[in-house]
Design a protein around this motif. Structure first.
Motif, PDB file in Angstrom:
ATOM      1  N   PRO A   1      -7.943  23.547  53.142  1.00 28.47           N
ATOM      2  CA  PRO A   1      -7.598  22.142  53.425  1.00 28.47           C
ATOM      3  C   PRO A   1      -8.863  21.299  53.588  1.00 28.47           C
ATOM      4  O   PRO A   1      -9.934  21.837  53.901  1.00 28.47           O
ATOM      5  CB  PRO A   1      -6.854  22.241  54.755  1.00 28.47           C
ATOM      6  CG  PRO A   1      -7.360  23.484  55.394  1.00 28.47           C
ATOM      7  CD  PRO A   1      -7.726  24.427  54.287  1.00 28.47           C
ATOM      8  N   SER A   2      -8.744  20.000  53.371  1.00 29.26           N
ATOM      9  CA  SER A   2      -9.874  19.095  53.631  1.00 29.26           C
ATOM     10  C   SER A   2      -9.308  17.717  53.962  1.00 29.26           C
ATOM     11  O   SER A   2      -8.213  17.365  53.507  1.00 29.26           O
ATOM     12  CB  SER A   2     -10.785  19.001  52.398  1.00 29.26           C
ATOM     13  OG  SER A   2     -10.069  18.563  51.265  1.00 29.26           O
TER      14      SER A   2
ATOM     15  N   ARG B   1      -0.517  28.885  51.986  1.00 28.96           N
ATOM     16  CA  ARG B   1      -0.698  27.939  53.103  1.00 28.96           C
ATOM     17  C   ARG B   1      -0.645  26.502  52.597  1.00 28.96           C
ATOM     18  O   ARG B   1      -1.082  26.208  51.497  1.00 28.96           O
ATOM     19  CB  ARG B   1      -2.073  28.215  53.752  1.00 28.96           C
ATOM     20  CG  ARG B   1      -2.433  27.300  54.912  1.00 28.96           C
ATOM     21  CD  ARG B   1      -3.909  26.995  54.925  1.00 28.96           C
ATOM     22  NE  ARG B   1      -4.334  26.326  53.726  1.00 28.96           N
ATOM     23  CZ  ARG B   1      -4.189  25.008  53.500  1.00 28.96           C
ATOM     24  NH1 ARG B   1      -3.663  24.221  54.410  1.00 28.96           N
ATOM     25  NH2 ARG B   1      -4.586  24.467  52.355  1.00 28.96           N
TER      26      ARG B   1
ATOM     27  N   SER C   1      -0.428  22.115  54.238  1.00 28.40           N
ATOM     28  CA  SER C   1      -0.145  21.175  55.321  1.00 28.40           C
ATOM     29  C   SER C   1       1.251  20.647  55.025  1.00 28.40           C
ATOM     30  O   SER C   1       1.476  20.095  53.947  1.00 28.40           O
ATOM     31  CB  SER C   1      -1.132  20.006  55.309  1.00 28.40           C
ATOM     32  OG  SER C   1      -2.451  20.481  55.327  1.00 28.40           O
TER      33      SER C   1
ATOM     34  N   ARG D   1       3.967  18.034  56.043  1.00 29.42           N
ATOM     35  CA  ARG D   1       4.163  16.813  56.846  1.00 29.42           C
ATOM     36  C   ARG D   1       5.636  16.448  57.023  1.00 29.42           C
ATOM     37  O   ARG D   1       5.962  15.330  57.410  1.00 29.42           O
ATOM     38  CB  ARG D   1       3.410  15.646  56.205  1.00 29.42           C
ATOM     39  CG  ARG D   1       1.902  15.893  56.132  1.00 29.42           C
ATOM     40  CD  ARG D   1       1.186  14.718  55.532  1.00 29.42           C
ATOM     41  NE  ARG D   1      -0.236  14.954  55.383  1.00 29.42           N
ATOM     42  CZ  ARG D   1      -0.785  15.621  54.370  1.00 29.42           C
ATOM     43  NH1 ARG D   1      -0.024  16.121  53.419  1.00 29.42           N
ATOM     44  NH2 ARG D   1      -2.092  15.787  54.319  1.00 29.42           N
TER      45      ARG D   1
ATOM     46  N   HIS E   1      -1.437  17.955  60.547  1.00 30.42           N
ATOM     47  CA  HIS E   1      -2.380  17.287  61.453  1.00 30.42           C
ATOM     48  C   HIS E   1      -1.780  16.025  62.073  1.00 30.42           C
ATOM     49  O   HIS E   1      -1.064  15.283  61.400  1.00 30.42           O
ATOM     50  CB  HIS E   1      -3.627  16.849  60.691  1.00 30.42           C
ATOM     51  CG  HIS E   1      -4.445  17.981  60.188  1.00 30.42           C
ATOM     52  ND1 HIS E   1      -5.661  18.330  60.720  1.00 30.42           N
ATOM     53  CD2 HIS E   1      -4.206  18.862  59.204  1.00 30.42           C
ATOM     54  CE1 HIS E   1      -6.145  19.366  60.067  1.00 30.42           C
ATOM     55  NE2 HIS E   1      -5.274  19.713  59.135  1.00 30.42           N
TER      56      HIS E   1
ATOM     57  N   ASN F   1      -4.273  13.977  63.846  1.00 29.91           N
ATOM     58  CA  ASN F   1      -5.655  13.964  64.355  1.00 29.91           C
ATOM     59  C   ASN F   1      -6.100  12.674  65.014  1.00 29.91           C
ATOM     60  O   ASN F   1      -7.237  12.599  65.488  1.00 29.91           O
ATOM     61  CB  ASN F   1      -6.612  14.179  63.169  1.00 29.91           C
ATOM     62  CG  ASN F   1      -6.782  15.635  62.860  1.00 29.91           C
ATOM     63  OD1 ASN F   1      -6.471  16.488  63.675  1.00 29.91           O
ATOM     64  ND2 ASN F   1      -7.268  15.925  61.679  1.00 29.91           N
TER      65      ASN F   1
ATOM     66  N   SER G   1      -0.410  20.342  47.144  1.00 30.51           N
ATOM     67  CA  SER G   1      -1.363  19.320  46.703  1.00 30.51           C
ATOM     68  C   SER G   1      -2.285  19.941  45.652  1.00 30.51           C
ATOM     69  O   SER G   1      -2.401  21.163  45.562  1.00 30.51           O
ATOM     70  CB  SER G   1      -2.150  18.791  47.889  1.00 30.51           C
ATOM     71  OG  SER G   1      -2.844  19.827  48.507  1.00 30.51           O
TER      72      SER G   1
ATOM     73  N   ARG H   1      -5.777  20.789  43.362  1.00 32.04           N
ATOM     74  CA  ARG H   1      -7.172  21.145  43.564  1.00 32.04           C
ATOM     75  C   ARG H   1      -7.943  20.908  42.281  1.00 32.04           C
ATOM     76  O   ARG H   1      -7.396  21.098  41.183  1.00 32.04           O
ATOM     77  CB  ARG H   1      -7.318  22.626  43.953  1.00 32.04           C
ATOM     78  CG  ARG H   1      -6.801  22.946  45.335  1.00 32.04           C
ATOM     79  CD  ARG H   1      -7.594  22.204  46.420  1.00 32.04           C
ATOM     80  NE  ARG H   1      -7.218  22.624  47.757  1.00 32.04           N
ATOM     81  CZ  ARG H   1      -6.176  22.147  48.452  1.00 32.04           C
ATOM     82  NH1 ARG H   1      -5.394  21.226  47.926  1.00 32.04           N
ATOM     83  NH2 ARG H   1      -5.933  22.577  49.664  1.00 32.04           N
TER      84      ARG H   1
HETATM   85  C1  LIG Z   1     -10.745  18.242  58.897  1.00 31.24           C
HETATM   86  C2  LIG Z   1      -9.380  17.901  58.384  1.00 31.24           C
HETATM   87  C3  LIG Z   1      -8.765  16.720  58.817  1.00 31.24           C
HETATM   88  C4  LIG Z   1      -7.487  16.400  58.375  1.00 31.24           C
HETATM   89  N1  LIG Z   1      -6.879  15.274  58.870  1.00 31.24           N
HETATM   90  C5  LIG Z   1      -5.604  14.998  58.532  1.00 31.24           C
HETATM   91  C6  LIG Z   1      -4.905  13.912  59.132  1.00 31.24           C
HETATM   92  O1  LIG Z   1      -5.460  13.199  59.981  1.00 31.24           O
HETATM   93  N2  LIG Z   1      -3.617  13.686  58.761  1.00 31.24           N
HETATM   94  C7  LIG Z   1      -2.996  14.476  57.842  1.00 31.24           C
HETATM   95  O2  LIG Z   1      -1.813  14.237  57.555  1.00 31.24           O
HETATM   96  N3  LIG Z   1      -3.624  15.525  57.257  1.00 31.24           N
HETATM   97  C8  LIG Z   1      -4.903  15.810  57.591  1.00 31.24           C
HETATM   98  N4  LIG Z   1      -5.545  16.891  57.045  1.00 31.24           N
HETATM   99  C9  LIG Z   1      -4.836  17.715  56.046  1.00 31.24           C
HETATM  100  C10 LIG Z   1      -5.311  17.364  54.649  1.00 31.24           C
HETATM  101  O3  LIG Z   1      -4.855  16.100  54.250  1.00 31.24           O
HETATM  102  C11 LIG Z   1      -4.838  18.476  53.690  1.00 31.24           C
HETATM  103  O4  LIG Z   1      -5.523  19.653  54.020  1.00 31.24           O
HETATM  104  C12 LIG Z   1      -5.111  18.126  52.241  1.00 31.24           C
HETATM  105  O5  LIG Z   1      -4.329  17.035  51.844  1.00 31.24           O
HETATM  106  C13 LIG Z   1      -4.827  19.311  51.313  1.00 31.24           C
HETATM  107  O6  LIG Z   1      -3.492  19.730  51.451  1.00 31.24           O
HETATM  108  P1  LIG Z   1      -3.106  21.208  51.888  1.00 31.24           P
HETATM  109  O7  LIG Z   1      -3.639  21.450  53.266  1.00 31.24           O
HETATM  110  O8  LIG Z   1      -1.608  21.224  51.820  1.00 31.24           O
HETATM  111  O9  LIG Z   1      -3.728  22.158  50.906  1.00 31.24           O
HETATM  112  C14 LIG Z   1      -6.822  17.244  57.455  1.00 31.24           C
HETATM  113  C15 LIG Z   1      -7.447  18.415  57.021  1.00 31.24           C
HETATM  114  C16 LIG Z   1      -8.699  18.750  57.478  1.00 31.24           C
HETATM  115  C17 LIG Z   1      -9.360  20.026  57.028  1.00 31.24           C
END
Ligand SMILES: Cc1cc2nc3c(=O)[nH]c(=O)nc-3n(C[C@H](O)[C@H](O)[C@H](O)COP(=O)(O)O)c2cc1C
Length: 321
Positions: free
Chosen positions: A17-18, A110, A112, A114, A270, A272, A310, A312
């Motif tokens: 993730p990023s 894995r 994220s 939402r 997240h 955050n 998502s 890459r």
């Molecule tokens: C350091 C970091 C901060 C992130 N901050 C947020 C956030 O504030 N809100 C959110 O919805 N997702 C956040 N993400 C999730 C990323 O948006 C997500 O990892 C990215 O879109 C890739 O999707 P995936 O995790 O499903 O592979 C964050 C991820 C990382 C590593």
């Protein structure tokens, strides 16, 4: 190192993730391992002024490399950068005793998620498992399992949200990473694809219009409050120090947590905002009784059906030399 092994490790790393799915990394193949370089062209100067989230993202990619390397029979010796522009060096040491890490299987699955989660609670046995998912110096996990436990955290989430969505620069930066259609997401292979966020496809002009005119601090606060009604728990990653080594270790810890959660069928996403707004971050730290520490990630968890993944970027675009 052998190119085939290098590519195997880069593929694993790239699935990390990023922040905003910027994928702020480049990988270099060197004789005894891999170097992870930050890609500052993909930085987020508004939401991540000091690049802490960029280095957390690099830490996530690093942990994927460590897990994947063990499946090639390597142990990793890691050299952390000294300053906030440095690269991470991973030396691979062949070790016959290094076994397959079953977390490897979850690197690709894995995500994220939402969505609004179901109302199912997470068993204490599983939260204990999550708590033991990592052990890195200076990184602590505060886990609030159950609505009544995380209720006191909610005002900080809302306060952070309100500050961010009242800041035009934050909204502009966020929307610049939105990919409003499959076509656009496929083209850039980065950013926040609306389908993986549970939003309809709408095209850039309408999408930006909606984001800038209809998504307000108030509407977001309402949406988040609703989501929190359907959240099993909240996990907060706290670093003792606010420096590059701690940021990378928070990323490594978070990635292991995410892979363990995936193994348990638990979804994570997240929230955050209170960590990104410095004034709220210090209030949150005080509420956790660690006023000198630094809450850097706030994660909700629960159960939900998977969402579209998502995108890459292609490996050839991530590789130096
Ligand atoms: C350091 C970091 C901060 C992130 N901050 C947020 C956030 O504030 N809100 C959110 O919805 N997702 C956040 N993400 C999730 C990323 O948006 C997500 O990892 C990215 O879109 C890739 O999707 P995936 O995790 O499903 O592979 C964050 C991820 C990382 C590593």
């Amino acid at each position: 190192m052998k190119n085939q092994e290098f590519i195997f490790l880069v593929e694993a790393a790239s699935k990390a993730p990023s922040g905003h799915n910027t994928q702020p990394w480049k990988f270099e193949n060197v004789a005894d391992g891999v170097i992870l370089h930050p890609d500052f062209f993909r930085a987020l100067p508004v939401v991540d002024e000091d690049n802490h989230a960029l280095y957390i993202s690099l830490g996530c990619a690093l942990e994927n490399i460590v897990v994947a390397a063990s499946n090639l029979g390597y142990e990793c010796e890691i050299e952390y950068p000294e300053d906030t522009s440095g690269a991470i060096s991973v030396k691979l040491i062949s070790n016959a005793a290094t076994g397959n890490d079953d977390l490897f299987d979850y690197i690709s699955t894995r995500q994220s998620n939402r969505s609004k989660y179901s109302d199912k609670m997470v068993d204490e046995a599983d939260t204990e498992f999550l708590k033991s998912s990592f052990d890195f110096p200076s990184v602590h996990l505060y886990l609030f399992n159950g609505r009544e436990k995380f209720e006191p955290i909610i005002p900080y989430i809302i306060e952070g949200n309100n500050l961010q969505f009242s800041n035009r620069k934050f909204v502009d930066e966020l929307t610049s990473w939105f990919r409003y259609s499959k076509r656009k997401a496929e083209l850039t292979k980065d950013g926040l694809w609306t389908a993986s966020m549970g939003l309809p496809s709408m095209g850039k002009i309408i999408g930006n219009f909606v984001m800038k005119n209809f998504v307000t601090a108030e509407s977001e606060a309402k949406r988040i409050s609703d989501i929190l009604q359907h959240t099993a728990g909240i996990a907060i990653f706290v670093a003792e120090e606010n420096n590059i080594r701690s940021w990378i270790n928070v990323g490594r810890a978070f990635q292991r947590f995410g892979l363990y959660a995936c193994k348990l069928g638990i979804s994570i996403a997240h929230l955050n905002m209170p960590c990104e707004e410095i004034s709220v971050r210090s209030k949150l730290a005080a509420s956790l009784h660690v006023p000198d520490y630094h809450p850097l990630l706030l994660i909700r968890y629960g159960y939900a059906a998977p969402k579209p993944y998502s995108y890459r970027r292609e490996i050839k675009d991530l590789v130096i030399n």
